[in-house]
Motif scaffolding. Sequence first.
Motif, mmCIF file in Angstrom:
data_model
loop_
_atom_site.group_PDB
_atom_site.id
_atom_site.type_symbol
_atom_site.label_atom_id
_atom_site.label_comp_id
_atom_site.label_asym_id
_atom_site.label_seq_id
_atom_site.Cartn_x
_atom_site.Cartn_y
_atom_site.Cartn_z
ATOM 1 N N ASP A 198 2.529 8.708 61.266
ATOM 2 C CA ASP A 198 3.650 8.987 62.176
ATOM 3 C C ASP A 198 3.807 7.884 63.225
ATOM 4 N N LEU A 199 2.667 7.414 63.749
ATOM 5 C CA LEU A 199 2.707 6.348 64.757
ATOM 6 C C LEU A 199 3.312 5.076 64.171
ATOM 7 N N GLU A 200 2.952 4.783 62.953
ATOM 8 C CA GLU A 200 3.473 3.589 62.287
ATOM 9 C C GLU A 200 4.996 3.694 62.149
ATOM 10 N N ALA A 201 5.479 4.889 61.841
ATOM 11 C CA ALA A 201 6.933 5.085 61.726
ATOM 12 C C ALA A 201 7.601 4.853 63.086
ATOM 13 N N ALA A 202 6.976 5.360 64.147
ATOM 14 C CA ALA A 202 7.523 5.171 65.495
ATOM 15 C C ALA A 202 7.489 3.694 65.881
ATOM 16 N N ALA A 203 6.386 3.023 65.549
ATOM 17 C CA ALA A 203 6.249 1.599 65.873
ATOM 18 C C ALA A 203 7.292 0.768 65.122
ATOM 19 N N SER A 204 7.599 1.177 63.908
ATOM 20 C CA SER A 204 8.581 0.395 63.145
ATOM 21 C C SER A 204 9.978 0.570 63.733
ATOM 22 N N GLY A 255 14.157 -2.734 66.866
ATOM 23 C CA GLY A 255 15.054 -2.804 68.024
ATOM 24 C C GLY A 255 15.492 -1.437 68.533
ATOM 25 N N GLY A 256 14.765 -0.388 68.171
ATOM 26 C CA GLY A 256 15.120 0.960 68.609
ATOM 27 C C GLY A 256 14.380 1.392 69.870
ATOM 28 N N THR A 257 14.671 2.611 70.316
ATOM 29 C CA THR A 257 14.028 3.189 71.499
ATOM 30 C C THR A 257 13.134 4.365 71.083
ATOM 31 N N VAL A 258 11.925 4.420 71.638
ATOM 32 C CA VAL A 258 10.991 5.493 71.303
ATOM 33 C C VAL A 258 10.293 6.001 72.565
ATOM 34 N N ARG A 273 3.087 -4.197 67.918
ATOM 35 C CA ARG A 273 2.802 -5.635 67.962
ATOM 36 C C ARG A 273 3.744 -6.393 68.900
ATOM 37 N N CYS A 274 4.217 -5.715 69.952
ATOM 38 C CA CYS A 274 5.011 -6.390 70.983
ATOM 39 C C CYS A 274 4.778 -5.649 72.300
ATOM 40 N N ASP A 295 16.055 6.888 69.720
ATOM 41 C CA ASP A 295 15.816 6.874 68.273
ATOM 42 C C ASP A 295 14.595 7.698 67.874
ATOM 43 N N GLY A 296 13.545 7.648 68.684
ATOM 44 C CA GLY A 296 12.325 8.359 68.300
ATOM 45 C C GLY A 296 11.591 8.908 69.487
ATOM 46 N N MET A 297 10.676 9.860 69.195
ATOM 47 C CA MET A 297 9.854 10.405 70.273
ATOM 48 C C MET A 297 8.497 10.821 69.730
ATOM 49 N N ILE A 298 7.453 10.431 70.451
ATOM 50 C CA ILE A 298 6.107 10.910 70.145
ATOM 51 C C ILE A 298 5.810 12.036 71.123
ATOM 52 N N LEU A 299 5.833 13.241 70.595
ATOM 53 C CA LEU A 299 5.584 14.432 71.405
ATOM 54 C C LEU A 299 4.069 14.642 71.459
ATOM 55 N N SER A 300 3.532 14.929 72.642
ATOM 56 C CA SER A 300 2.083 15.132 72.744
ATOM 57 C C SER A 300 1.790 16.123 73.870
ATOM 58 N N SER A 301 0.523 16.178 74.306
ATOM 59 C CA SER A 301 0.165 17.110 75.384
ATOM 60 C C SER A 301 0.814 16.684 76.691
ATOM 61 N N ASP A 302 0.800 17.580 77.659
ATOM 62 C CA ASP A 302 1.385 17.295 78.968
ATOM 63 C C ASP A 302 0.664 16.119 79.636
ATOM 64 N N ALA A 303 1.407 15.385 80.464
ATOM 65 C CA ALA A 303 0.821 14.240 81.163
ATOM 66 C C ALA A 303 -0.293 14.716 82.099
#
Length: 347
Positions: free
Chosen positions: A17-23, A28-31, A138-139, A169-177
């Motif tokens: 999933d992370l690789e998909a978000a990184a791609s 040139g997208g937003t995540v 990688r950026c 474009d994307g979001m990595i949903l995780s635990s609360d900050a």
Amino acid sequence: KTKIVNIEALDEAALIDLEAAASLIRAGGTVVFPTETVYGLGADAMNPQAIKKIFAAKGRPDDNPLIVHIAGLDEVKPLVANIPAKAEMLMKVFWPGPLTIIMEKAVTIPTEVTGGLNTVGVRFPDHPIAQAFIKMARCPIAAPSANRSGRPSPTQGKHVLEDLDGRVDGMILSSDAELGLESTVIDMTVEPPVVLRPGDITLAELREVLGDVEVSSNVTQNVVPEKVSSPGMKYTHYSPKGELVVVKGAPEEIREKITRALSHHKGKPMTIGVLASDETMDFYREGFILSLGSRNDPKEMSKNLFSRLRTFDELGVERIYAEDIPLNNETLALINRLYKAAGYAFI
Ligand code: TXA
Ligand code: MG
């Protein structure tokens, strides 16, 4: 449509999933990604077109610069013209962590990132998913807080979705900050260094490493700032939909002031809220009463502030009375956000 992945731990499924978000970032997208402070809205810091998407999604004025996020100490050098010796000391002590260091920018950093300034803020977040994500992209990743401009910063995935679902474009949903307030921002291009935004790394901790450190007058004064040294300072911030007022005094006085204010209110009765503490919440009778946490635990109160403001919105609260908080080294950041959210309105 926003592609959402849920990641709690860095297991094998998460890496896919992370690789998909990184791609998405590389394209040139937003995540949106989690950090230890608040969720960030990321894009490739070296790609001006991608950066413009961040400003559009947030509705952010384009002269308000973005912080560039990295995932290793060796990633600083290409971003800056030089690394001051004292800045290097900060990196060794506080990175990875909730500290943004302002340095002179490298010519290669697009001016879109820095809002036209010749400096850049760099941060190495202390969050395993953020770090893995940046490495995979990688950026360097430019990222402001993942809220619509002017709204409280998002400390939970649902806050991000309220503001930005369908706009990124994307979001990595995780635990609360874990911390709940944005990073400390320190300007290392001046001597003595100046704290532009207080955060979890306190003034006392910074002075232990650096000696003399100043605090921008915009942080300490209780009025709307006119002259600004950090472009973000001049915009309204963190605002709930209801009108937020800070009430000074002991709980007895605060209760009286609220009653008096309400008795002066003309027209249709208002839905009110009180932002209290564990120790004082039983004291209030009127409206929705929420606790920020224990008065003895500034970290807990800091973690809860933005989320409580959004809860009042959900409850349809039209006016929020917030207890004032005693100022000390540990509460400076919390007070700074509370006062700004209130637009410096006090009774
Ligand atoms: O904890 C954080 O810092 C979060 C997470 C996502 O890392 N990010 C964050 O970004 O709070 P943002 O854009 O919401 O706030 C950045 C602040 C703004 O007030 C901006 O004006 C200031 O830092 N800033 C950024 N670069 C600057 C620069 N070169 N000079 C002066 N101020 C700068
Ligand atoms: Mg922000």
